[in-house]
Structures are given as structure tokens and as C-alpha cells.
Design a protein around this motif. Structure first.
Motif, PDB file in Angstrom:
ATOM      1  N   ILE A 202      -2.981 -49.921  -0.974  1.00  6.55           N
ATOM      2  CA  ILE A 202      -2.415 -51.223  -1.320  1.00  6.55           C
ATOM      3  C   ILE A 202      -3.236 -51.874  -2.427  1.00  6.55           C
ATOM      4  O   ILE A 202      -2.692 -52.453  -3.379  1.00  6.55           O
ATOM      5  CB  ILE A 202      -2.370 -52.137  -0.073  1.00  6.55           C
ATOM      6  CG1 ILE A 202      -1.332 -51.612   0.926  1.00  6.55           C
ATOM      7  CG2 ILE A 202      -2.045 -53.573  -0.467  1.00  6.55           C
ATOM      8  CD1 ILE A 202      -1.395 -52.273   2.282  1.00  6.55           C
ATOM      9  N   MET A 203      -4.549 -51.758  -2.332  1.00  6.11           N
ATOM     10  CA  MET A 203      -5.388 -52.402  -3.328  1.00  6.11           C
ATOM     11  C   MET A 203      -5.323 -51.680  -4.682  1.00  6.11           C
ATOM     12  O   MET A 203      -5.389 -52.322  -5.732  1.00  6.11           O
ATOM     13  CB  MET A 203      -6.819 -52.524  -2.819  1.00  6.11           C
ATOM     14  CG  MET A 203      -6.915 -53.694  -1.833  1.00  6.11           C
ATOM     15  SD  MET A 203      -8.208 -53.559  -0.623  1.00  6.11           S
ATOM     16  CE  MET A 203      -9.635 -53.811  -1.600  1.00  6.11           C
ATOM     17  N   PHE A 204      -5.161 -50.369  -4.633  1.00  2.00           N
ATOM     18  CA  PHE A 204      -4.929 -49.651  -5.884  1.00  2.00           C
ATOM     19  C   PHE A 204      -3.630 -50.159  -6.529  1.00  2.00           C
ATOM     20  O   PHE A 204      -3.578 -50.425  -7.742  1.00  2.00           O
ATOM     21  CB  PHE A 204      -4.838 -48.139  -5.621  1.00  2.00           C
ATOM     22  CG  PHE A 204      -4.483 -47.331  -6.840  1.00  2.00           C
ATOM     23  CD1 PHE A 204      -5.430 -47.071  -7.817  1.00  2.00           C
ATOM     24  CD2 PHE A 204      -3.182 -46.850  -7.021  1.00  2.00           C
ATOM     25  CE1 PHE A 204      -5.096 -46.333  -8.946  1.00  2.00           C
ATOM     26  CE2 PHE A 204      -2.841 -46.117  -8.155  1.00  2.00           C
ATOM     27  CZ  PHE A 204      -3.806 -45.866  -9.116  1.00  2.00           C
ATOM     28  N   GLY A 205      -2.630 -50.330  -5.703  1.00  2.78           N
ATOM     29  CA  GLY A 205      -1.348 -50.850  -6.197  1.00  2.78           C
ATOM     30  C   GLY A 205      -1.502 -52.220  -6.816  1.00  2.78           C
ATOM     31  O   GLY A 205      -0.932 -52.512  -7.866  1.00  2.78           O
ATOM     32  N   GLY A 206      -2.279 -53.067  -6.162  1.00  2.00           N
ATOM     33  CA  GLY A 206      -2.492 -54.419  -6.674  1.00  2.00           C
ATOM     34  C   GLY A 206      -3.193 -54.400  -8.019  1.00  2.00           C
ATOM     35  O   GLY A 206      -2.802 -55.116  -8.953  1.00  2.00           O
ATOM     36  N   ALA A 207      -4.211 -53.543  -8.124  1.00  2.00           N
ATOM     37  CA  ALA A 207      -4.960 -53.465  -9.382  1.00  2.00           C
ATOM     38  C   ALA A 207      -4.053 -52.976 -10.508  1.00  2.00           C
ATOM     39  O   ALA A 207      -4.076 -53.502 -11.627  1.00  2.00           O
ATOM     40  CB  ALA A 207      -6.162 -52.537  -9.208  1.00  2.00           C
ATOM     41  N   CYS A 208      -3.218 -51.974 -10.215  1.00  2.00           N
ATOM     42  CA  CYS A 208      -2.317 -51.448 -11.246  1.00  2.00           C
ATOM     43  C   CYS A 208      -1.312 -52.508 -11.676  1.00  2.00           C
ATOM     44  O   CYS A 208      -1.024 -52.663 -12.872  1.00  2.00           O
ATOM     45  CB  CYS A 208      -1.566 -50.226 -10.726  1.00  2.00           C
ATOM     46  SG  CYS A 208      -2.572 -48.753 -10.688  1.00  2.00           S
ATOM     47  N   ALA A 209      -0.757 -53.233 -10.689  1.00  2.00           N
ATOM     48  CA  ALA A 209       0.206 -54.288 -11.033  1.00  2.00           C
ATOM     49  C   ALA A 209      -0.469 -55.337 -11.905  1.00  2.00           C
ATOM     50  O   ALA A 209       0.111 -55.831 -12.877  1.00  2.00           O
ATOM     51  CB  ALA A 209       0.766 -54.925  -9.765  1.00  2.00           C
ATOM     52  N   GLY A 210      -1.725 -55.664 -11.567  1.00  2.00           N
ATOM     53  CA  GLY A 210      -2.465 -56.627 -12.370  1.00  2.00           C
ATOM     54  C   GLY A 210      -2.630 -56.147 -13.807  1.00  2.00           C
ATOM     55  O   GLY A 210      -2.419 -56.910 -14.755  1.00  2.00           O
ATOM     56  N   LEU A 211      -2.947 -54.875 -13.960  1.00  2.00           N
ATOM     57  CA  LEU A 211      -3.083 -54.307 -15.309  1.00  2.00           C
ATOM     58  C   LEU A 211      -1.764 -54.404 -16.070  1.00  2.00           C
ATOM     59  O   LEU A 211      -1.731 -54.765 -17.258  1.00  2.00           O
ATOM     60  CB  LEU A 211      -3.509 -52.841 -15.228  1.00  2.00           C
ATOM     61  CG  LEU A 211      -4.968 -52.536 -14.869  1.00  2.00           C
ATOM     62  CD1 LEU A 211      -5.174 -51.034 -14.808  1.00  2.00           C
ATOM     63  CD2 LEU A 211      -5.902 -53.162 -15.894  1.00  2.00           C
ATOM     64  N   GLY A 212      -0.684 -54.070 -15.372  1.00  2.00           N
ATOM     65  CA  GLY A 212       0.630 -54.120 -16.011  1.00  2.00           C
ATOM     66  C   GLY A 212       0.961 -55.523 -16.484  1.00  2.00           C
ATOM     67  O   GLY A 212       1.445 -55.719 -17.605  1.00  2.00           O
ATOM     68  N   GLY A 213       0.686 -56.504 -15.628  1.00  2.00           N
ATOM     69  CA  GLY A 213       0.945 -57.888 -16.014  1.00  2.00           C
ATOM     70  C   GLY A 213       0.111 -58.303 -17.207  1.00  2.00           C
ATOM     71  O   GLY A 213       0.597 -58.955 -18.136  1.00  2.00           O
ATOM     72  N   ALA A 214      -1.159 -57.893 -17.182  1.00  2.00           N
ATOM     73  CA  ALA A 214      -2.049 -58.274 -18.277  1.00  2.00           C
ATOM     74  C   ALA A 214      -1.632 -57.627 -19.585  1.00  2.00           C
ATOM     75  O   ALA A 214      -1.855 -58.182 -20.660  1.00  2.00           O
ATOM     76  CB  ALA A 214      -3.487 -57.889 -17.934  1.00  2.00           C
ATOM     77  N   TYR A 215      -1.010 -56.458 -19.496  1.00  2.00           N
ATOM     78  CA  TYR A 215      -0.552 -55.833 -20.737  1.00  2.00           C
ATOM     79  C   TYR A 215       0.481 -56.728 -21.431  1.00  2.00           C
ATOM     80  O   TYR A 215       0.524 -56.810 -22.659  1.00  2.00           O
ATOM     81  CB  TYR A 215       0.041 -54.442 -20.467  1.00  2.00           C
ATOM     82  CG  TYR A 215       0.265 -53.660 -21.742  1.00  2.00           C
ATOM     83  CD1 TYR A 215      -0.789 -53.021 -22.371  1.00  2.00           C
ATOM     84  CD2 TYR A 215       1.522 -53.593 -22.327  1.00  2.00           C
ATOM     85  CE1 TYR A 215      -0.601 -52.329 -23.559  1.00  2.00           C
ATOM     86  CE2 TYR A 215       1.720 -52.900 -23.516  1.00  2.00           C
ATOM     87  CZ  TYR A 215       0.646 -52.267 -24.124  1.00  2.00           C
ATOM     88  OH  TYR A 215       0.836 -51.595 -25.300  1.00  2.00           O
TER      89      TYR A 215
END
Lengths: 304, 361, 361
Positions: free
Chosen positions: A195-208
Motif C-alpha cells: 500500500i505504501m509503495f502504491g502511495g509513493a508512486c501515486a505521489g510521484l505521478g501527481g508531482a509529475y
């Protein structure tokens, strides 16, 4: 109408850029779902990542640190989801939806002082030699670091899920958590990690979106990208390779319809835009291989 | 080490206490957030929870609570059957849109003929049918091909959303609308208008339908064999199969029921409070209703209360924005928190917290 | 006590307003309400309304109190927010998005003592005015600049929602670009939203890749400017706000919304008791449409010509829609020397001759 105005090489290149946010977010969600958890809060984590990215990059003056901050923001938000669904055993669907609402509010509050500020530039990496290749150079080797990081992550996740023992265990947990538990695997702990890996990836996507694609902070600027990411995971049948295809399809339809419009083609935009979702349903029906992880969305409690 | 131990029986006391506890925690934590934003915390909490009910102009707000809560309750009641039976329709938002499109479509087809006795009932039927048919897609796909209904119903939300855009701009667009997108306003078409039945009570047909649905659901669940089958299918699919409950039929009935009610809610909304088919018509009732269903612990009366509570935070939140200049984002955050706490404390109903003993897991 | 009286007053909302009014008369500041469709820091449309509202408050000081609500969905929620504002004692309410039209008219009917001002709409009532800006005048100046500045003779246009205002802007820009550059072509992309930074960026990218070296936008974010900056030799124009942070290049000029003088006027009118329902449509001359500083990236003679055009429009000597002009299908739109009347402009739903493509429907 002038279709020759569309340069296919440039189209493919911008497709890679336009797809990067949804690719990153979808990749995270794929791992989450492979571990048997359905987190519908991707949109909330993405928008929080977008806000955190702006904040960290503006404060530090470094875009890479902005991405790190975005990953952290998404991760913390997903930690909340993990605590609720894994420890307090709340329903995943409802919790995910609440997470989206929470994330939209939180990001708007966090970003309040940063509306209109421009984040530090994020340079493109012209890969020497490769970027001068005729066709491929233009399409694939003149992007910024995050585009490559996204592709690298897809490969890494593929390797992890299919070639490592840890990936096997994660999939086992997603297929049948009771059996995995009986074999002595720490189901809850593994799911926390996913779940936390997922959260980090989503955060990266948003920041892009907020650091590269736009680049600026606006409330609600992810505008539904998180929901598209969810669709891509399904389209991909929970396979990283097909995820890449899915992200390019969903991102590509947007880029393509904009290009067709610019070329003067009268296209029914709405119908073209809905086509990937219809395609996803067809894929779900036709490809038996697209079977979902067995325990997806179910609550796990180790009862004795 | 803290461990959870499943209670042999869900605790009745906790099932009543936990929502109250959650609201109290939210008030405290939310108050702290508001204070951190430099707003008076007690006043903010009072504005959100108290003023719409008992403050100045409560005479206006109370009916508005009904108007806001009705679609949530109607949709959530339908969804709760499926959720109990393990049939996961998370595409109510799409079914809500399709109900509105079907309902408005019928009305606009008849425009400007005045025949309320015919047109309005026909709209209700069409709206219900629209939602039902949209929900039948994931239903039939699951029954025929084993396709997962969670994902198909979610995908169909996007499809419906784009369809709504297309309709607002194309087929259903008001020809006399000066070139602006959006259909004719059904509020100005007496035969189709879902108006307030008694002035200033907020009572329109959708509110009545919501209450009727709650009562019907209560009777079905507690007194009828269907309710028993639903619970059995959810708790033990195998036992249900032995008892002669067809899993496929259960899927179709649950999806049809929830889709139909969502469609009905969409139709009442478009013909009443909203009035128009517009790209911005749907504001997420279909998704919020999922949360409402769980907050209400999938029980009809619980859903009634949860729907009212959600409506209260919307309307109270608006008041707090207006009177205290609280940013909208803070209200969203507050709502999210409330939902988190409500979902979190539910654990107390089914589990006991044990301290000091290490769990096997 | 309050409860009982309010239950009674709930009988008619208008009465409640009447009760509320005397309490706050005379010495208390006059409450002025603003309903916004987006967040107040959206960097575009809503931010500028809010900015103008605050200028209005600065002008009157203690005499007025600003009440506002951001991100209000266009639909039943808007109607409730408006009623809340009336109940709170607002004397004048500005609704700043087209989609608030029917809610504004509905609520106005219930509160005859409250004055309403609806932006960009066309429905008036004794207590409802409409106001809008002649943005097409600014577009004429942009078109003139674009025609001069393009080297590829391809000008990109990011259009938002297909409504007459946007179509008018495209036509006006195109006519004046063609006037100075007969070879110029427009490439138009509709994104069907007013503000979606990521999509605007993608649209700008697509236009630039198809050879456009000037990009006009009718959307609110700065994303197209950033895309132009990255691409290099591409020129852009600020929309709604000056977007001066991208000057002198890519941003070479802008259209700035300036509502403050109008807001000050109308508030004063209510204070003086001289408020009347009007239909206001002001342009460069009245200061409602501002032309942002033409940057140093523009050659002096081009700049002088654009400024002369701006000044002649402001002085009323020149109308941007002056014949001879034909519609896209070749039929006559305006004869030699004829200027378009406001009625035609308000409902404009066709492209002028020379523009390729179709208006989406």
C-alpha cells in the motif's frame, strides 16, 4: 483537414510524457492490488503528491527533492489507508473513497500559499548518442528523468513480481490471504508495504503533473488522473508489461484527440474519450488471463 | 502488543456507541485543525453541526437537509443489499447519470405537451430503467463470463460521464439556449417538474421515494426470505447455494435493485433540484452513497441517519465557509476525517481489543 | 424563541429575508455576496472576480461586508448557497458563472428585496441584472499581434467550452489576424473545460508540434505558457490575469478581466437606492477589458499598430465585427461597412469565412 500536420514521431514522444503520471500511479496501484488490496484513493494520493512536490521543490529549490517529498506525501496518506483497512479492518472501497475526499482537501490546504509559484526547472536529459538516433532518438531519448524512472519502475516491478521470491509471496498474499497466512507469511505487513509503495508512486505521478507537465500548483489539478490509473490497472490485467500499453493507450487517446482537432478533423471527442474504458471492459471479458487477484478487496483478519 | 480478538457476537452497544464516538473524535480533531487555521474552533463546530438544525434560519435548512440527503439515502439503500450479499456495485454514479439521462430524455421527447399524469410517471419508470439497464451490464457480464462487477461497474461510470457530456452538448441541448450547453430546464416544464409537494418542506417525490425505500428495505431484510437469502449469500456463499439460493440470480437482483434506485435518484434530481442535463450535473452522489452505506453499517435505519449526517456536514460546511471564511478545502478535510473515524471505530463492534498478549500473526 | 419564530418564518423564505433585513439596517455594513464557480486562487476567472470584489471592499471600507463562497457546483447547490446568502442578509449578490443563471433567477424570485447580478448570462428580472465583458475586443488586438508575429502562419487556439463567447473570441482574433496576414491559418482545439492545467499543456504541445508559433488561449491556466517557453520561439497571451511572469517571452500581451469598477458602481447604486436591472456589456473603453502591456519581444511598429487598434476600439471608432464579412459557409454575415449588432454577437454560433473545422455540438 490536414492530417499531414501530425508528426507521428512527435506524437509518440508527447504521448510518453502525457502518460507518465498515470503510468506511475497505475504501477503503484497494480502492486497494491496484486497484494489483494483495492485502494480507490489514488486520486487523493496523486493530488497530495502534486501539492507536496510543489512545496518541497520550492522550499529546497531542487525538483528531485520535490519528487522525493511528493513520494513521501503520497506514502503518508496511504499509510492512513493501511492502518484503517489492515489494522482496523475497515471496508477498502469506502475507505479509499474517503481517502480521495481527504486528499483533495488536504492538498488544497497545503498548497494554499503556493498558488501561482513556479517550481524550479526540471531539465531534460538528452541522452548522448542515443538522442541523435534517427527515429528512436526523437521518440525515446530526449525526455526528462522521471519518464525514464517510470519505465525503469515498470521493469523493476515486473522483475519483482515474476522473478523474485518476495514477489511470489506478495502475489500469494493477494491470491489467497488465508493460505498465505497459514504458510506463515505476514499478510498484514506485506500489505502495508504494498500500500505504501502504491502511495509513493501515486505521489510521484501527481508531482509529475505539478512539477513538469504544467508546471504550477492549482487546486484539484490532477483532474481525475487517479481514476484513469485505476482503469489502466484493470485494462492491464494486473500485468506490468500490459500496464505500459494501457497507460499509453489511455494517455494516447487524449493526445491523439487533441492532435486530430488541431489538424482540423471534426471528431466526437466524448465518444473517442470513452473508448478506452469500453475497451477495458471488453478486455476484461475476452481475456480470461485478466483474472483479478483472488483476495482483491477482501478484509483479512488472522483469526485463530 | 495490541491484538484484536473477534467477538463471538457483534456488540450491540458498540454498534450504537461507535458512531457517536467517531463524531466526537472528529469534533475534537477537526476543532484543532480549525484552530490551527486561525478560526474559532468551537464556533466552527457549532456552525457545522448545530446551526443547520437549530440555528438562525433552521426553518430553511432542515428541509434542505432532506433534499441533499434523499439521493444519498436512496442510492445507499439499494447498494446495501448487494454489499451484504457480496455483490459489489461501485458504479452507482454511472447508474445515477443514466437514470437522469433516461428520465430527462423522456421529458424532453414530450416537450412541450402538457400531460403530467402520463409524462411524470413515465419519467420515473424510464429513469429507474436507465439505471437498472446500466447496472445489468456488469451483472450479465459477471453471470455469463465471470467478469468482476466491481471493475466493470466502475468503468461504466466514466462511460456514462462522457455520455452525459455528449448529451448536454448535443442531443439534449436546449435549442433556445442561446448556444449554451445544457438541456431545457425541467423546472419550467410543469409536466416534468419534480417540484416540492408542500412549499418549503423540501419534500419532493425523491424524498418520499427515499423514505419508502428505507422502510421497504427494513421489512425486506428483517421479515422477508429475500433478506435472509441476501445475508446468507454474504456470510456463506456455499451455505446459500445449498439452501437453493442461486448465486447468479442474487447477483442480478442486487445489481438491478441498486441500479434501479440509483437511476431513480438521478431522475428525481434532474427533474427537480438540478433541473437540467448539464456536464456538471453529477457531483459524486453515487460515490458518496457508498460511504453512506458503510457508515450506516448497511442497515436501512443506519443509512437514513448516515445520509442525514453527510447532508449536515455539506450544509453546515457551507455555512462555516460563508460565516467564518473557512476555506472549502478545510471542510473537505473535515469530512474526510469524519469518514475515517466512522470507519475506524466500527472495528469495536466486531472485535475486542486485547493488550499484552502477542498474536499469532 | 428563535426556533419557534423561525419555524413560522420558514413558511415563506421571502418573509424570512424581510425579518432578517431590519436587524441589520443602516449602521451595520451592507453585506455583499459573491458566488464563485472555482477556488479563489485558481489563477484565472474566479481569482479575478475575487480580486475585484476585494478592491470593491477596499473602496467602501467599513460600509460593506464581503460574503463569499468558492467552488460552488452549478446546480442545486448553487441555489441553496444563494438562499443562504439572502437569509444572512446580503443586499446584493454577484453570481460569477454562466451556470448559475437559473439558480439565480429562481432565488431572485423568492427574495424580491435582494438584488442579483449574474455574470455572462442572458436572463434578467426586476431584481436580476446581467453583466459581461466584451472580451472579443481584446481578442481583436491579440489577433492583430498574432498575425504579425507568426512566421509559420499557423496560429493555435486553445478553446474552452463551445459557447457563443468563445466562438466570438475565435472569430474576432481570426478576422484581425487575417487582416494583417492573409496567409494565416488557425488551428483550434476544444478542451471542453475552463481550467484543466494538464490538458491545456497537452493541447499547447499538440499545437506547437503541428507548427503553430503563436498560441492563443481561452482557458485559465499558465500551462500553455510553460509549454511555449520550453519549445522556444512560440508566443502566447495571458488570459483573465496578466500572467506577466511569462513576459516578455513567450507572453507578449494579455486580456485582463477587471470587474472592480463595475462592482463599485453597482454596490454604490444599491446604497443610493438607485439600483435598476440592467444588461451591461462593457469593453476596453469602459475598462472592464484590460489589455496587458505589450512586451518588448514585439517590434515597435507592430506594437504601435496594436495599440492604435486598441485605442480606436476603446474610443468607439472601430467595431471588431465590421463588414464585409462572410460566414464559414460563404453566406454573407455583414455587408460593407455594417457592424454586428449585440443580439447577433450574443448568440454567435458560427465561424467566419476562412476558419477551418466545426464548432462541436
Amino acid at each position: 483537414m490536414d492530417l499531414t500536420a501530425i508528426d507521428p514521431l512527435l506524437l509518440l514522444a508527447s504521448l510518453m510524457v502525457a502518460s507518465t503520471p498515470i503510468l506511475l500511479a497505475a504501477l503503484g496501484e497494480l502492486v497494491v492490488e496484486r497484494a489483494g488490496v483495492l485502494n480507490l484513493g489514488v486520486e487523493g494520493m496523486m493530488i497530495t503528491g502534486a501539492a507536496c512536490g510543489i512545496i518541497f521543490s520550492t522550499l529546497t529549490g531542487n525538483a528531485w527533492l520535490g519528487f522525493a517529498g511528493a513520494a513521501l506525501g503520497g506514502l503518508l496518506l496511504s499509510f492512513l489507508f493501511a492502518v484503517l483497512t489492515q489494522l482496523l479492518l475497515s471496508n477498502q472501497v469506502a475507505t479509499g473513497l474517503a481517502l480521495t475526499l481527504f486528499g483533495l482537501g488536504l492538498s488544497a490546504l497545503l498548497g494554499q500559499g503556493f498558488a501561482g509559484t513556479r517550481p524550479p526547472a526540471f531539465p531534460k536529459l538528452d541522452i548522448p548518442l542515443l538522442s541523435n538516433l534517427p527515429v528512436m532518438g526523437q521518440i525515446a531519448f530526449r525526455h526528462d528523468g522521471m519518464v525514464y524512472l517510470g519505465l525503469g519502475l515498470v521493469a523493476a516491478v515486473w522483475y519483482f513480481l515474476t522473478r523474485t521470491r518476495a514477489g511470489l509471496v506478495l502475489r500469494a498474499v493477494g491470491e489467497n490471504h488465508d493460505a498465505a497466512h497459514a504458510l506463515g507469511y505476514p499478510v498484514v505487513l506485506i500489505r502495508f508495504g504494498a500500500i505504501m509503495f502504491g502511495g509513493a508512486c501515486a505521489g510521484l505521478g501527481g508531482a509529475y503533473i505539478s512539477l513538469v507537465r504544467v508546471p504550477q500548483w492549482t487546486e484539484g489539478m490532477t483532474a481525475g488522473a487517479g481514476w484513469i490509473a485505476l482503469a489502466i490497472v484493470v485494462f492491464a490485467g494486473w500485468k506490468p508489461g500490459r500496464l505500459l500499453l494501457g497507460a499509453y493507450l489511455f494517455g494516447g487517446v487524449t493526445v491523439l484527440q487533441l492532435n486530430l482537432q488541431a489538424a482540423g478533423l471534426a471528431i466526437p471527442v466524448e465518444y473517442l474519450s470513452m473508448s478506452p474504458y469500453v475497451a477495458t471492459i471488453i478486455v476484461l471479458v475476452v481475456l480470461a488471463a485478466g483474472r483479478k487477484p483472488g483476495s482483491l478487496g477482501q478484509t483479512f483478519h488472522a483469526s485463530r | 502488543m495490541i491484538t484484536l480478538e473477534r467477538r463471538p457476537q457483534p456488540s450491540r452497544a458498540w454498534s450504537y456507541l461507535s458512531p457517536i464516538l467517531a463524531v466526537l473524535i472528529t469534533m475534537v480533531v477537526g476543532g484543532l485543525v480549525f484552530a490551527a487555521l486561525g478560526k474559532p474552533p468551537v464556533e466552527a463546530i457549532r456552525t457545522i453541526f448545530w446551526d443547520p438544525l437549530f440555528g438562525d434560519f433552521a426553518g430553511y435548512f432542515r428541509p434542505q437537509l432532506l433534499v441533499k440527503a434523499a439521493p444519498l439515502i436512496l442510492i445507499a439503500t439499494g447498494l446495501s443489499f448487494g454489499f451484504r450479499a457480496g455483490v459489489w456495485n461501485i458504479g452507482a454514479e454511472g447508474q445515477y447519470i443514466m437514470g437522469a439521462l433516461f428520465g430527462a430524455g423522456v421529458a424532453l421527447a414530450f416537450y412541450p405537451i402538457e400531460a403530467r399524469w402520463l409524462i411524470f410517471p413515465l419519467m420515473v419508470v424510464a429513469g429507474t430503467l436507465g439505471g437498472l439497464l446500466w447496472a445489468m451490464i456488469p451483472g450479465v457480464l459477471r453471470v455469463r463470463f465471470g467478469t468482476n462487477e466491481i471493475l466493470v461497474s466502475l468503468m461504466l461510470v466514466y462511460v456514462a460521464d462522457f455520455l452525459l457530456d455528449a448529451m448536454a452538448l448535443g442531443l439534449l441541448r436546449n435549442p433556445e439556449g442561446m448556444g449554451f450547453p445544457g438541456s431545457r430546464n425541467l423546472q419550467q416544464y410543469p409536466s416534468a417538474h419534480n417540484a416540492e409537494l408542500i412549499a418549503n418542506t423540501g419534500l419532493h417525490w425523491g424524498v418520499i421515494a427515499a423514505f419508502f425505500a428505507v422502510v421497504a428495505a427494513y421489512i425486506l431484510l428483517s421479515r422477508h426470505i429475500f433478506g435472509f437469502n441476501v445475508r446468507l449469500a454474504g456470510q456463506s456463499p456455499r451455505a446459500a447455494a445449498f439452501a437453493g439460493v442461486s448465486a447468479n440470480r442474487m447477483v442480478l437482483i442486487c445489481l438491478g435493485l441498486s441500479g434501479g434506485l440509483a437511476g431513480m435518484a438521478g431522475m428525481f434530481e434532474v427533474a427537480g433540484p438540478a433541473g437540467q442535463v448539464l456536464a456538471s450535473f453529477n457531483v459524486g452522489y453515487g460515490f458518496t452513497a457508498i460511504i453512506v452505506a458503510f457508515l450506516g453499517r448497511l442497515h436501512p435505519l443506519g443509512i437514513l441517519l448516515a445520509g442525514m449526517l453527510m447532508a449536515l456536514t455539506y450544509i453546515g460546511g457551507e455555512l462555516a465557509q460563508m460565516n467564518l471564511q473557512l476555506p472549502r478545502s478545510a471542510i473537505q478535510l473535515f469530512q474526510g476525517m469524519l469518514l475515517f473515524f466512522l470507519l475506524a471505530v466500527d472495528v469495536m463492534t466486531n472485535f475486542r481489543i486485547r493488550l499484552g498478549r502477542k498474536g499469532v500473526a | 424563541m428563535k426556533r419557534r419564530t423561525l419555524l413560522k418564518t420558514g413558511a415563506t423564505a421571502a418573509f424570512a429575508a424581510a425579518v432578517g433585513a431590519p436587524l441589520r439596517a443602516q449602521d451595520a455594513p451592507m453585506k455583499v455576496g459573491f458566488v464563485y464557480v472555482g477556488p479563489i486562487n485558481d489563477g484565472g476567472w474566479t481569482q479575478h472576480h475575487h480580486h475585484s470584489a476585494k478592491e470593491m471592499v477596499d473602496h467602501f471600507g467599513d460600509q460593506v461586508e464581503l460574503v463569499y463562497q468558492e467552488s460552488v457546483p452549478e446546480g442545486p447547490d448553487a441555489e441553496r448557497v444563494l438562499t443562504q446568502m439572502c437569509l444572512q442578509g446580503c443586499k446584493l449578490i454577484f453570481t460569477t458563472s454562466f451556470g448559475f443563471m437559473d439558480p439565480t433567477v429562481n432565488v431572485a424570485a423568492q427574495f424580491p428585496d435582494v438584488m442579483f447580478e449574474h455574470a455572462t448570462g442572458y436572463k434578467t428580472a426586476p431584481n436580476v441584472s446581467v453583466y459581461s465583458a466584451r472580451f472579443y475586443e481584446g481578442r481583436a488586438v491579440q489577433g492583430n499581434l498574432a498575425g504579425h508575429m507568426t512566421r509559420s502562419n499557423r496560429v493555435g487556439y486553445i478553446a474552452s467550452v463551445p459557447i457563443p463567447e468563445v466562438v466570438r473570441g475565435i472569430n474576432s482574433a481570426f478576422i484581425h489576424a487575417r487582416e494583417v496576414n492573409p496567409d494565416v491559418e488557425f488551428k483550434i482545439i476544444w478542451i471542453f473545460e475552463w481550467l484543466n492545467p494538464a490538458k491545456e499543456a497537452d493541447a499547447a504541445q499538440a499545437l506547437i508540434e503541428q507548427g503553430c508559433d503563436v498560441v492563443l488561449q481561452h482557458t485559465d491556466s499558465t500551462a500553455p505558457h510553460a509549454a511555449a517557453q520550453e519549445a522556444g520561439d512560440v508566443y502566447t497571451f495571458g488570459q483573465a490575469s496578466d500572467m506577466a511572469e511569462f513576459a516578455p517571452k513567450p507572453r507578449i500581451s494579455s486580456i485582463i478581466d477587471n470587474w472592480a469598477p463595475y462592482y463599485i458602481d453597482r454596490v454604490q447604486a444599491v446604497m443610493d437606492g438607485t439600483w435598476e436591472s440592467v444588461n451591461t456589456w462593457q469593453g476596453i473603453g469602459d475598462g472592464m477589458v484590460g489589455i496587458g502591456e505589450i512586451s518588448s519581444a514585439v517590434p515597435d511598429d507592430v506594437k504601435a499598430e496594436a495599440e492604435a487598434l486598441r485605442d480606436s476600439i476603446a474610443a468607439g471608432e472601430y467595431h471588431p465585427f465590421t463588414g464585409p464579412l462572410s460566414k464559414q459557409d460563404g453566406t454573407q454575415f455583414l455587408a460593407e461597412g455594417e457592424t454586428a449588432d449585440d443580439e447577433t454577437l450574443v448568440g454567435m454560433n458560427f465561424y467566419v469565412e476562412g476558419i477551418e473545422g466545426e464548432i462541436p455540438s
